[in-house]
Write a protein that holds these residues in place. Structure first.
Motif, short mmCIF file in Angstrom:
data_model
loop_
_atom_site.label_atom_id
_atom_site.label_comp_id
_atom_site.label_asym_id
_atom_site.label_seq_id
_atom_site.Cartn_x
_atom_site.Cartn_y
_atom_site.Cartn_z
N LEU A 172 0.87 -1.17 0.00
CA LEU A 172 0.00 0.00 0.00
C LEU A 172 0.91 1.22 0.00
O LEU A 172 1.88 1.26 0.78
N ILE A 173 0.64 2.19 -0.86
CA ILE A 173 1.49 3.38 -0.96
C ILE A 173 0.61 4.62 -0.84
O ILE A 173 -0.36 4.77 -1.59
N CYS A 174 0.95 5.49 0.10
CA CYS A 174 0.19 6.72 0.29
C CYS A 174 0.60 7.75 -0.76
O CYS A 174 1.79 8.06 -0.90
N THR A 175 -0.38 8.27 -1.49
CA THR A 175 -0.09 9.23 -2.56
C THR A 175 0.21 10.63 -2.01
O THR A 175 0.71 11.47 -2.75
N GLN A 176 -0.05 10.83 -0.72
CA GLN A 176 0.22 12.16 -0.16
C GLN A 176 1.57 12.21 0.55
O GLN A 176 2.40 13.05 0.23
N CYS A 177 1.82 11.30 1.49
CA CYS A 177 3.09 11.37 2.25
C CYS A 177 4.14 10.39 1.74
O CYS A 177 5.29 10.46 2.14
N CYS A 217 -3.09 7.17 3.31
CA CYS A 217 -2.92 6.45 4.58
C CYS A 217 -3.85 7.06 5.62
O CYS A 217 -4.35 8.19 5.42
N PRO A 218 -4.12 6.35 6.71
CA PRO A 218 -5.06 6.88 7.73
C PRO A 218 -4.69 8.28 8.22
O PRO A 218 -5.56 9.12 8.43
N LYS A 219 -3.38 8.56 8.37
CA LYS A 219 -2.94 9.88 8.86
C LYS A 219 -3.29 10.99 7.86
O LYS A 219 -3.77 12.05 8.22
N CYS A 220 -3.04 10.72 6.57
CA CYS A 220 -3.30 11.74 5.54
C CYS A 220 -4.79 11.85 5.21
O CYS A 220 -5.24 12.87 4.71
#
Length: 159
Positions: A111-116, A154-157
């Motif tokens: 899984l890769i976060c597109t924001q962070c 991701c949950p944080k972003c």
């Protein structure tokens, strides 16, 4: 499932497995035509002992990089290993890349976060393996493999 508390026997076995994997990866690199250098040995060992993908900076700044190789040398080693399909490059094109080993008969999906840019191993049974076997059977292709990456927040972003 990995447990947080390893017995001494289990730790010894893990270390022995890691050493054997590092030796086998080094043999594959040599057979593919790479010269055995201390930098190559270090980079493979660092990737083998890591339980997650690593960036160029992670590897170049690792205390286990005892060869004294600079960042450019580490990058050249990573590029060669990727060209030989011994490692896989992960991440978004506009962000720093992460590297992980390609081990025959085993793979991880991410899984890769597109924001962070955070990268996380997907901890579920691979949804594509049955499809891969069906494609092999129907197409006649052999030794199929795939690389699966899901992109999102991701949950944080996402908050």
């Amino acid at each position: 499932m990995l447990h947080h508390h390893h017995s001494a026997t289990c730790q010894h076995h893990d270390e022995q497995s890691a050493r054997e994997l590092a030796a086998s990866m080094l043999t594959r690199a040599r057979e593919a035509g790479l010269r055995r250098t201390k930098a190559l040995e270090n980079v493979l060992s660092i990737l083998v002992h890591s339980h997650q993908p690593l960036s160029l900076a992670d590897i170049a700044e690792s205390p286990d990089l005892t060869s004294g190789a600079d960042k450019a040398t580490v990058y050249r080693v990573l590029v060669k290993l990727e060209e030989l399909a011994l490692i896989r490059r992960l991440g978004l094109h506009d962000r720093s890349a992460y590297y992980t080993l390609l081990i025959p008969g085993r793979h991880d999906d991410y899984l890769i976060c597109t924001q962070c840019g955070r990268i996380q191993r997907l901890d579920i049974a691979c949804p594509v393996e049955a499809l891969e076997k069906q494609i092999e059977h129907e197409s006649g292709f052999k030794k199929l493999y795939h690389e699966l990456e899901f992109y999102g927040l991701c949950p944080k972003c996402a908050d």
